[in-house]
Design a protein around this motif. Structure first.
Motif, PDB file in Angstrom:
ATOM      1  N   ASP A  33       0.973  -1.189   0.167  1.00 22.41           N
ATOM      2  CA  ASP A  33       0.001   0.005  -0.059  1.00 22.41           C
ATOM      3  C   ASP A  33       0.904   1.321  -0.227  1.00 22.41           C
ATOM      4  OD1 ASP A  33      -1.435   2.028   0.661  1.00 22.41           O
ATOM      5  OD2 ASP A  33      -2.849   1.210   2.188  1.00 22.41           O
TER       6      ASP A  33
ATOM      7  N   ASP B 274       0.667   4.301   0.067  1.00 22.34           N
ATOM      8  CA  ASP B 274       0.294   5.349   0.781  1.00 22.34           C
ATOM      9  C   ASP B 274       0.613   4.979   2.369  1.00 22.34           C
ATOM     10  OD1 ASP B 274      -0.916   6.946  -1.010  1.00 22.34           O
ATOM     11  OD2 ASP B 274      -2.860   5.883  -0.749  1.00 22.34           O
ATOM     12  N   LEU B 275       0.909   3.849   2.764  1.00 19.52           N
ATOM     13  CA  LEU B 275       1.308   3.523   3.927  1.00 19.52           C
ATOM     14  C   LEU B 275       2.707   3.544   4.475  1.00 19.52           C
ATOM     15  CD1 LEU B 275       0.405   2.268   6.719  1.00 19.52           C
ATOM     16  CD2 LEU B 275       0.380   0.052   5.745  1.00 19.52           C
TER      17      LEU B 275
ATOM     18  N   ASP C   6      -0.369   6.127  10.883  1.00 14.06           N
ATOM     19  CA  ASP C   6      -1.598   5.669   9.959  1.00 14.06           C
ATOM     20  C   ASP C   6      -2.200   4.286  10.563  1.00 14.06           C
ATOM     21  OD1 ASP C   6      -1.574   7.746   8.441  1.00 14.06           O
ATOM     22  OD2 ASP C   6      -0.431   6.730   6.961  1.00 14.06           O
ATOM     23  N   LEU C   7      -1.310   3.164  10.973  1.00 11.95           N
ATOM     24  CA  LEU C   7      -1.710   2.065  11.471  1.00 11.95           C
ATOM     25  C   LEU C   7      -2.202   2.577  12.911  1.00 11.95           C
ATOM     26  CD1 LEU C   7       1.060  -0.774  10.865  1.00 11.95           C
ATOM     27  CD2 LEU C   7      -1.285  -0.514   9.735  1.00 11.95           C
TER      28      LEU C   7
ATOM     29  N   LEU D 111      -3.610   5.111  13.971  1.00 13.08           N
ATOM     30  CA  LEU D 111      -4.945   5.812  13.527  1.00 13.08           C
ATOM     31  C   LEU D 111      -6.135   4.611  13.314  1.00 13.08           C
ATOM     32  CD1 LEU D 111      -6.736   8.299  13.094  1.00 13.08           C
ATOM     33  CD2 LEU D 111      -6.052   8.060  10.863  1.00 13.08           C
ATOM     34  N   ALA D 112      -5.645   3.725  12.440  1.00 14.32           N
ATOM     35  CA  ALA D 112      -6.641   2.851  11.990  1.00 14.32           C
ATOM     36  C   ALA D 112      -6.882   1.948  13.332  1.00 14.32           C
ATOM     37  CB  ALA D 112      -6.029   2.008  10.693  1.00 14.32           C
TER      38      ALA D 112
ATOM     39  N   SER E  44      -6.984   2.723  16.376  1.00 14.90           N
ATOM     40  CA  SER E  44      -7.780   3.353  17.009  1.00 14.90           C
ATOM     41  C   SER E  44      -9.304   3.353  16.552  1.00 14.90           C
ATOM     42  CB  SER E  44      -7.130   4.708  17.292  1.00 14.90           C
ATOM     43  OG  SER E  44      -8.204   5.598  17.675  1.00 14.90           O
ATOM     44  N   LEU E  45      -9.463   3.618  15.246  1.00 13.81           N
ATOM     45  CA  LEU E  45     -10.876   3.830  14.861  1.00 13.81           C
ATOM     46  C   LEU E  45     -11.606   2.560  14.730  1.00 13.81           C
ATOM     47  CD1 LEU E  45     -10.580   6.836  12.359  1.00 13.81           C
ATOM     48  CD2 LEU E  45     -11.175   7.003  14.531  1.00 13.81           C
ATOM     49  N   SER E  46     -10.843   1.447  14.320  1.00 13.11           N
ATOM     50  CA  SER E  46     -11.643   0.140  14.428  1.00 13.11           C
ATOM     51  C   SER E  46     -11.389  -0.868  15.345  1.00 13.11           C
ATOM     52  CB  SER E  46     -10.684  -0.592  13.136  1.00 13.11           C
ATOM     53  OG  SER E  46      -9.297  -1.052  13.647  1.00 13.11           O
TER      54      SER E  46
ATOM     55  N   LEU F 167      -3.746  -5.599  12.189  1.00 17.29           N
ATOM     56  CA  LEU F 167      -3.749  -4.944  10.868  1.00 17.29           C
ATOM     57  C   LEU F 167      -2.686  -5.123  10.024  1.00 17.29           C
ATOM     58  CD1 LEU F 167      -5.105  -1.073  12.267  1.00 17.29           C
ATOM     59  CD2 LEU F 167      -6.554  -2.971  11.001  1.00 17.29           C
TER      60      LEU F 167
ATOM     61  N   ILE G 173      -2.818  -6.759   6.379  1.00 19.93           N
ATOM     62  CA  ILE G 173      -2.460  -6.001   4.994  1.00 19.93           C
ATOM     63  C   ILE G 173      -1.114  -7.164   4.456  1.00 19.93           C
ATOM     64  CG2 ILE G 173      -0.842  -4.383   4.301  1.00 19.93           C
ATOM     65  CD1 ILE G 173      -1.862  -2.528   6.490  1.00 19.93           C
TER      66      ILE G 173
ATOM     67  N   LYS H 286      -3.828   8.867  21.812  1.00 14.38           N
ATOM     68  CA  LYS H 286      -5.236   9.125  22.302  1.00 14.38           C
ATOM     69  C   LYS H 286      -5.017   8.596  23.913  1.00 14.38           C
ATOM     70  CE  LYS H 286      -7.889   8.683  18.263  1.00 14.38           C
ATOM     71  NZ  LYS H 286      -7.844  10.181  17.913  1.00 14.38           N
TER      72      LYS H 286
ATOM     73  N   ASN I 235      -0.591  12.771  19.653  1.00 15.58           N
ATOM     74  CA  ASN I 235      -0.407  11.483  19.464  1.00 15.58           C
ATOM     75  C   ASN I 235       1.022  10.947  18.960  1.00 15.58           C
ATOM     76  OD1 ASN I 235      -3.212  10.385  19.847  1.00 15.58           O
ATOM     77  ND2 ASN I 235      -3.791  11.220  17.773  1.00 15.58           N
TER      78      ASN I 235
END
Lengths: 302, 302, 302, 302
Positions: free
Chosen positions: A31, A33-34, A39-40, A42-43, A45-47, A54, A58, A166, A261
């Protein structure tokens, strides 16, 4: 799992993970963009998923380029490799704690004009925490750390470092809290000058997730200083000797205080070179931390 | 000349200069890209011209919108105005100095468990300087400054602040170095916690160029604290009482230490409320500095 | 004067100026914050001085590192040098004009299914101008330009390019407006696809100030295509053959349309390879423009 | 689900989701760092979860502030509300397609000097796609769209818009592809000028995920123009009348062409006001799209 950031030959960033022992799998090759651990995080935290799950997802979805970790390390050491180790992530702020090991209190007391302040903080409820570095003052693996030209006694401080996202500890790395003992020893009010200067902080070589580390309070730590190819100092301890937990430090630092963060906190040291040892330009500092790896930096006068 | 940054009704920034007494000329209304003082500082640095002469040139080239300064101030105070005062610029880092006035040494000594460290720094060659704030922890005129909920004795520190650009002092503003005396008094190693927290620093109301200030070491400073409409404390001093010069502090802070452009340094205070005065939520702090203006902030618990 | 941007061995940017024939003086070596032409353009705009006089002032104030231009060019060509030529600046948007030379109208008419539209625009008041590229689609000297895999006829368009700052032309560079003739020829509504794709635009090798160029409408332009070491096409023209002026194009493009600072506009071409010539991967395109220099790019399929 | 971005009274962004009919749940009130849809799209991409399931997870984890959607819309219309609707996200690039409905081909043919080009593109394999707008040229709900002062015939084009993330369609919004028919009609080579200008594109009012929309090719579309309180035009169609699918357009646009994350593509229109209708300053354009909502913008001359 352990995450390493590399600089590719074209200057771009690559986020890699040690998927098997000694093998780095290039997440960026799957990926494009990764390129950043953030970014991991963030993902995750949100998921609600973990960073490691994660990364595994990938890797399962694609066919990652792989590199030999030893070759990357060797090629970074003498800058001969195509890929170079970078800081594993860029911390927006680095904080540090002091007097968190019994030994460190003893040592700082011995050399200071005001020994009482160290005793007091050791047994106090409130820890000693301080603003350590901005990104501009940090270096990564095999980059030079700095010693102040106006300081006579300069030492590395090899430390376990944790990373906040966070407000929670999401992982660990090694930190070198470069310190001017002579400036701090003269007056505790000089602490910020003894701690904050150019190249005052090294971070790396990788980021290890909290789920991979498990208990951070039972890890072996060692440090050596090499001069002209000869070891002039070595010491070791264990994070089991810490008088405070990472959670406790994380809590205190965030009281009434903004924690961006990826803010990174160095947790103090118990490995203290004796007074006759002071770093010189050209010395090499190696720090090994169980479960994380080895952070090596040479020394320059800044 | 004095430079004020305003927030326009649409949320955009406006850079204005007090071209005549009480009248703000809007430089952004002439050149829509010119919204930040940093750009004038850059152009001054590259062209060898002064910031003031550049501003005058721009005003001569166009027909600037003008505003009444008093109306802007009044409208910012109660947030009723179309235009609101903002921090005059965003400092990438704020540093501060302590024990730079004879009085401050006395006061801090009196209340501290370790009085000697203050005496020593007062007479030492090396000043006490410390990392004070990041942009996220700074507030502008009429925004709330913070007091820590875990501190019993909280005071404002009204200070002359200078601004560095490529290492040189290009101008001045007022800084409020909000401090927790109880935390610092307990142990000098707690200085960073007594100094760095949310909303710990106020900056403003304007930036005055070094060429306009002339001698910064003969300016009257006053500070008052108002509670429920009644003044509960006032004090005054002069920067002539400083035991160190701004140049000296600028020099020390930049020794072996990165100083980003627009870095701001608070120069210490001699106005110290007595022990029975501690800030409470709702209090209002007013600081007046000759040649610059007045900085007002209310207080909240953070 | 001519401004070149270099990438240093550590990946950082250097802004240099050809202060004497064949010698690049490194402005960044005097002022480490000065790495972008944009900053000189800003300072020129705010101070009323010219970019060249600012550069001269900076050179007079310091002792710049110097480099041999030929060596830099040779080292960039085969990527063997320590310093590599970069785009002279990063244009936030690139626009282009078409049918601005008598010849170009003829050529495009000949090959198009709708020849009338070219005739009409040639004699119309309104020029043909179009959005050409974002920074991500631009390349610098010696980087590969792209040809679309779904296009049979691909040509370079060697063009004088001007640079806008606050609406005025502040200087010039060379632009290569890579074009798919077959896609455009099929239908003029396909123009954006024939013009906007990966690596569709090359810019460089340097930026020359408007004051140094003087009259931009009398400059020799030449272009050659080399395949396997052999020249398969060459052509030449002069900007004196332009049917529209740069000022006129600048005016039309900014009508009711946002023009960010450093926006770059390619002014059209009169050098058109014959139908039997189409670019292939591995070809090398060289464009020479009097008073600016030579822009070389190889070709890849994107 | 539908995602709306709001501007809070303090100027900050809020990401909200219509969790129940007419009720916006404020995701930012649960996670203060979550202010942009891009972050949900990133987390969805890295975790393999859908955007909607991530949003639901976040809502289940916290107690979101809620707002009444109708009140927000009404308060945005006349700018009286505390919270104002913003563009649902900021597209880094907007592209558009033309002649994708049978009707649009007819209409454009009728008014053009070169009718054949429209017929040809309608039946050709390759669609007409073009670079439409940068973020600076886009507006959100209730912001003014622009008409060029040098154009006599100006129309809105009400269109279904899709959003790309890592190459795939992740959701939809409404787009208004403001167009100058007179400039385009004069010569198809003028298409970029007829399409790209200040305030040429409106986006909003919300973003709806692909999973919520299901089939995008059976949605009712309507558009009206109101002048001085009176409707002067209305038209309607259905995306079922599209001659090309969204997937097909997404595929063509990404051939040999960079597509940044959140790139937005307007898919063409079949609602074409008759020649006697041209927009004037003060007109209001309303576009309704089944499953998304209503996008309203007034008109100004730019």
């Amino acid at each position: 799992m352990k995450y390493y950031r590399l600089i590719a030959p074209d200057g771009s960033s690559r986020l890699t993970v040690e998927s098997q022992d000694g093998v780095l799998a290039d997440l960026t090759s799957i990926d494009e963009d990764l390129t950043e651990l953030d970014d991991l995080a963030l993902a995750a935290s949100l998921s609600g998923a973990t960073i490691d799950s994660l990364a595994e997802g990938i890797l399962n979805n694609g066919n990652a380029d792989t590199y030999n970790l030893s070759e990357i390390v060797e090629g970074s050491k003498d800058a001969s490799g195509d890929f170079q180790l970078d800081m594993p992530f860029e911390p927006p702020e680095v904080w540090a704690a002091g007097v968190t090991y019994k030994t460190s209190e003893m040592e700082r007391r011995r050399e200071s004009d005001t020994p009482d302040v160290y005793s007091k903080v050791y047994s106090a409820d409130r820890p000693e925490v301080f603003f350590k570095a901005t990104p501009e003052r940090c270096v990564g693996p095999f980059e030079a750390v700095g010693i102040r030209d106006d300081s006579e006694w300069n030492v590395p401080e090899p430390e376990l470092a944790f990373v906040l996202y966070k407000g929670a500890i999401i992982g660990y790395t090694i930190g070198n809290d470069m310190s001017s003992r002579s400036i701090e020893g003269e007056n505790p009010l000089y602490l910020p000058q003894a701690k904050v200067f150019n190249r005052c902080c090294a971070i790396g070589p990788c980021f290890v997730t909290a789920e991979s580390i498990g208990n951070p309070h039972n890890l072996a730590v060692s440090c050596s200083i090499t001069r002209d190819g000869e070891e002039i100092f070595s010491g070791e301890t264990s994070t089991a000797e810490m008088a405070r937990t990472c959670e406790e430090l994380a809590d205190w630092i965030q009281r009434h205080n903004y924690a961006p963060n990826m803010m990174t906190v160095l947790t103090g040291t118990a490995i203290v070179p004796p007074p006759e040892i002071t770093l010189q330009e050209g010395d090499v500092v190696n720090i090994t931390l169980e479960g994380i790896g080895e952070l090596e930096n040479d020394v320059i006068v800044v």
